[in-house]
Design a protein around this motif. Structure first.
Motif: not given
Length: 831
Positions: A337-347
């Motif tokens: 939960p600390s690094v989410t799917f949205i986090d990596v997709f956004s990056q």
């Protein structure tokens, strides 16, 4: 100038006209160094053939005194090359001299025109182990195994192809194989549900208007779900989101099929394949041909960039290789939960933009929070003056049965509220025009009647096309951590505003481990430890092996922030090399900037050969700032920054100090140097300033011309040895020789160096000169001599250049409890 900068960025060369702030104490001029062989200050240059004068701000009427080593040179003193030059080197030093057209060579098999000054404490020498620029260049892959000497017949006129990157063209290639139905334990939803949620967020928030998107799914076969089309309005976005929502997971994993289908999608459009981007998301190992290895060359020839997102540790092992081969990024969603799917997709979307300073949105914050029923969760975020257009706050919740009330408070006191069931986005428009967000500090609060896990994201785009925006990039020195290697990897975070470095930022990181725990990281721009150069806007830290808990993929989250009024940046336009004598400081002005916040995710990296009982193979950091801090006729004070037990962490066990009359001997075979006894010297903690004092007596005339060099390396408790420090010259042509009556002292920085100096000899010389001048002066000189003889010996030390300090005789050493050597440097005792 171009080749100078190319040398920095392509071949890893450093400047040869100064020492970095880390290597120059605040009272020292960074363009000169104390050369005890010549008993004067010498300019930091690559070759001694550069003719010039030491002048105050290069004013010909204001020369600097380089021979009085009892004073520090004023900061305005510069070495100013004259116009009439014949030397061809060095491009990393004085590239503005018209005759300069090459790099320095080593000190073997070369004419004096190209000979490298090994003893100079330039950034090149201290960071590259005294190697000349040509030695470093020849080690680069550009020159390995190649005949790099161009023939005279080759036309070297440069041809520049100017490429304009227009609208972004992307295709989502989404894995819908059966394994995507597996439930993620941390969120309680399936992998495909998390992928859908992330894809909707990207379409809604990050994809720019006028960009193009197509969608391909793959399992046992590949299907085009949406042909490549321009995103023009909200209706286009909603149609794409509906396609994503319709995805179901079943079948095998044919990654190659999905990649080729995306290539066909690009070819069928008017946009073509060149610079088109694939975002590939998969959770499994491919089991249906064609495989990734079969299609990689096809994608490269078509000019397609492939970004990859690995879902879980079990994703295909060569996704990173595919991304690297095509120029893409590679991320990992490891169901934490600390690094989410949205986090990596956004990056992936943000880092893949070719023009980051125009309209690319920045991620302000990305927070995760577990909340109990009816718990009110409040946090703040900052919008700086560079951003403010299309500011979005998005909230996702794991509880679809309990709506979340989201409240955003603007700096002017106005509030915006919305209710979110699973995923919702608020367009924040606090301001008079209703379209841009005013700069300042915002707060948001979340509350729900049921327990839930929140994820909060805030993004904002530049206010205008010409805005100087704070941008953050991050990368790793390597993509693999190997427990059988003694090396460790560095994490770099580059913080810039426009083209200029941002200083004094707060840069922290969180490394996520397989069991869900994390390691908090603090990155520094101090020029110490992992960081090479102070105040260059590049923040650095080591990733130590004890941070990890097993083999596999790892990821991190980086947070960058500042307090308003405390962060400054250089206002130049990116130029680093001086273009005129004495022009170095023209690019170093600083300005305060507003508070800001950013969040970023680096590429995934892997750990291999993990062992919880692996032997310690990590050495201390190399000492790279060894310098002469003070000098007298028979004494020298050395300073350097203490390394750690493991690189820059902890405290070294002891220092190995060796001397030689050959600098190359210390560089090439450190063990051949004369070992000094330092057994009573206890190293300080990493980052503290160490001081060692060298004191000598009056050697015989046969050794009057002795020139010695000194190097140090730290050793840890497991006998892991650091690389050798930068080498300095420590000798006097007149009265200093470290092999006779030599003293090495673990100095206390709060006391002055103590040594008796024979002032009588100096006074007699003065008297002789006075006698030649006039009888009356002789009388005065005799009186002065008489007065000096009746006082203890004193020696002048370097200070601020205006007032001399005195040192009491070494007979008063008995209360300092310092380690030193008497008569022979092989014996040492504590007084």
């Amino acid at each position: 100038m171009f080749v100078h900068e190319w040398g920095h960025l392509r071949w890893g060369l450093f400047d040869e006209y100064k020492m970095s702030p880390r290597n120059a104490a605040s009272k020292f001029n960074p363009y000169f160094y104390l050369e005890m062989g010549t008993t004067q200050y010498e300019p930091i240059i690559c070759t001694k053939n550069i003719k010039g004068k030491a002048l105050m701000n290069c004013d010909a009427t204001k020369p600097c005194n380089l021979t009085n080593i009892g004073y520090a040179l004023p900061p305005e003193c510069r070495y100013c090359p004259v116009e009439d030059q014949t030397t061809p080197v060095s491009l990393m030093g004085h590239s503005y001299i018209s005759s300069v057209e090459n790099f320095c060579e080593n000190d073997n098999d070369t004419t004096m025109d190209y000979r490298h000054v090994t003893a100079s404490p330039s950034d090149q020498n201290t960071n590259c182990k005294q190697k000349s620029t040509w030695e470093v260049i020849r080690e680069h892959n550009d020159f390995q195994g190649r005949n790099y000497a161009a023939s005279e017949s080759i036309d070297t006129t440069p041809i520049f192809n100017i490429a304009y990157s227009g609208a972004k063209v992307r295709a989502f290639v989404l894995d819908v194989s059966g394994s995507m139905n597996e439930i993620i334990s941390s969120s309680g939803v399936s992998r495909i549900a998390e992928m859908k949620k992330a894809a909707q967020y990207i379409i809604d928030v990050l994809l720019q208007a006028s960009s193009y998107l197509g969608i391909v799914s793959f399992s046992s076969s590949a299907t085009t779900l949406a042909n490549l089309a321009e995103i023009r309005n909200d209706t286009d976005r909603q149609n794409l989101k509906n396609i994503v929502l319709s995805l179901t997971a079943v079948g095998g994993t044919g990654i190659g099929k999905g990649l080729l289908k995306a290539k066909e999608l690009f070819e069928a459009s008017k946009m073509g394949t060149y610079e088109s981007e694939i975002i590939l998301i998969t959770d499994g190992e491919e089991n249906i041909e064609p495989y990734i290895a079969n299609v990689t060359d096809v994608l490269i020839k078509a000019g397609i960039v492939v970004h990859t997102i690995s879902v879980t540790q079990n994703a295909q092992h060569n996704l990173k290789d595919l991304a690297q081969a095509t120029g893409g990024t590679y991320m990992a969603f490891l169901e934490n939960p600390s690094v989410t799917f949205i986090d990596v997709f956004s990056q992936v979307i943000i880092s893949g933009d070719a023009i980051p300073d125009t309209n690319t949105p920045g991620t302000i914050i990305s927070y995760s929070k577990s909340a109990a029923a009816n718990e009110n969760y409040t946090e703040i975020f900052v919008i700086d003056s560079g951003l403010g257009k299309d500011t979005m706050l998005t909230v996702t919740s794991t509880s679809s049965s309990s709506p979340v009330l989201v409240t955003v408070a603007c700096p002017d006191g106005n509030k915006t509220q919305s209710t979110v069931t699973s995923t919702g986005t608020l367009n924040i428009a606090c301001g008079s025009n209703g379209t841009s967000t005013m700069p300042g500090t915002y707060s948001y609060s979340l509350s729900s009647s049921g327990s839930t896990n929140y994820n909060v994201y805030v993004t904002s785009s530049p206010r205008s096309l010409n805005a100087d925006v704070v941008r953050v990039r991050c990368w790793l020195s390597d993509t693999e951590v190997d427990f059988t290697s003694s090396s460790t990897i560095r994490l770099y975070v580059d913080v810039e505003k426009g083209r200029s470095p941002v200083l004094n930022a707060i840069v922290t990181g969180m490394l996520i481990r397989g069991d869900g725990s994390s390691v908090n990281l603090t990155l520094h721009d101090t020029g110490r430890g992992a960081d090479l150069l102070e105040n260059d806007g590049l923040y650095t830290t080591y990733l130590y092996k004890n941070y990890f808990m097993g083999n596999g993929r790892y990821n991190m989250k980086i947070m960058v922030s500042s307090a308003e009024g405390t962060v400054t940046y250089s206002s130049a336009s990116g130029q680093r090399a001086p273009i005129l004598p004495g022009a170095e400081e023209q690019k170093s002005s600083k300005e305060s900037i507003q508070a800001f916040m950013r969040s970023i995710i680096p590429n995934e990296f892997t750990v291999q050969n993990y062992s919880s009982s692996a032997p310690d193979t990590s050495p201390p950091d190399a000492i790279t700032d060894l310098r002469i801090a003070n000098a007298t006729t028979t004494a020298v004070l050395l300073e350097f920054t203490a390394p750690g037990e493991d690189f820059d962490m902890g405290q070294a066990q002891y220092y190995e100090v060796r001397t030689s009359n050959s600098i190359n001997a210390l560089i090439n075979d450190f063990d051949s140097g004369t070992l000094l006894n330092t057994s009573n010297i206890i190293p300080k903690a990493s980052g503290e300033t160490e001081q060692l004092a060298f004191e000598g007596g009056n050697p015989g005339s046969s050794k009057d011309q002795a020139i010695w060099h000194v190097g140090i390396r730290a050793v840890d408790r497991n006998n892991n040895k650091a690389s050798v420090s930068n080498i300095i010259t420590l000798g006097r042509a007149v009265s200093f020789n470290i092999t006779d009556n030599f003293v090495i002292v673990n100095a206390d920085p709060n006391r002055q160096l103590e040594h008796e100096v024979d002032t009588l000899k100096t006074t007699i010389i003065i008297v002789v000169v006075v006698v030649v001048a006039a009888l009356i002066v002789f009388v005065i000189g005799g009186w002065f001599l008489y007065k000096k003889i009746t006082k203890p010996g004193q020696v002048d030390m370097i200070n601020n250049g205006t007032t001399k300090n005195s040192i009491t005789p070494s007979s008063n050493f008995n209360h300092t409890r310092t380690a030193w050597v008497t008569n022979s440097h092989f014996s040492m005792k504590v007084i």
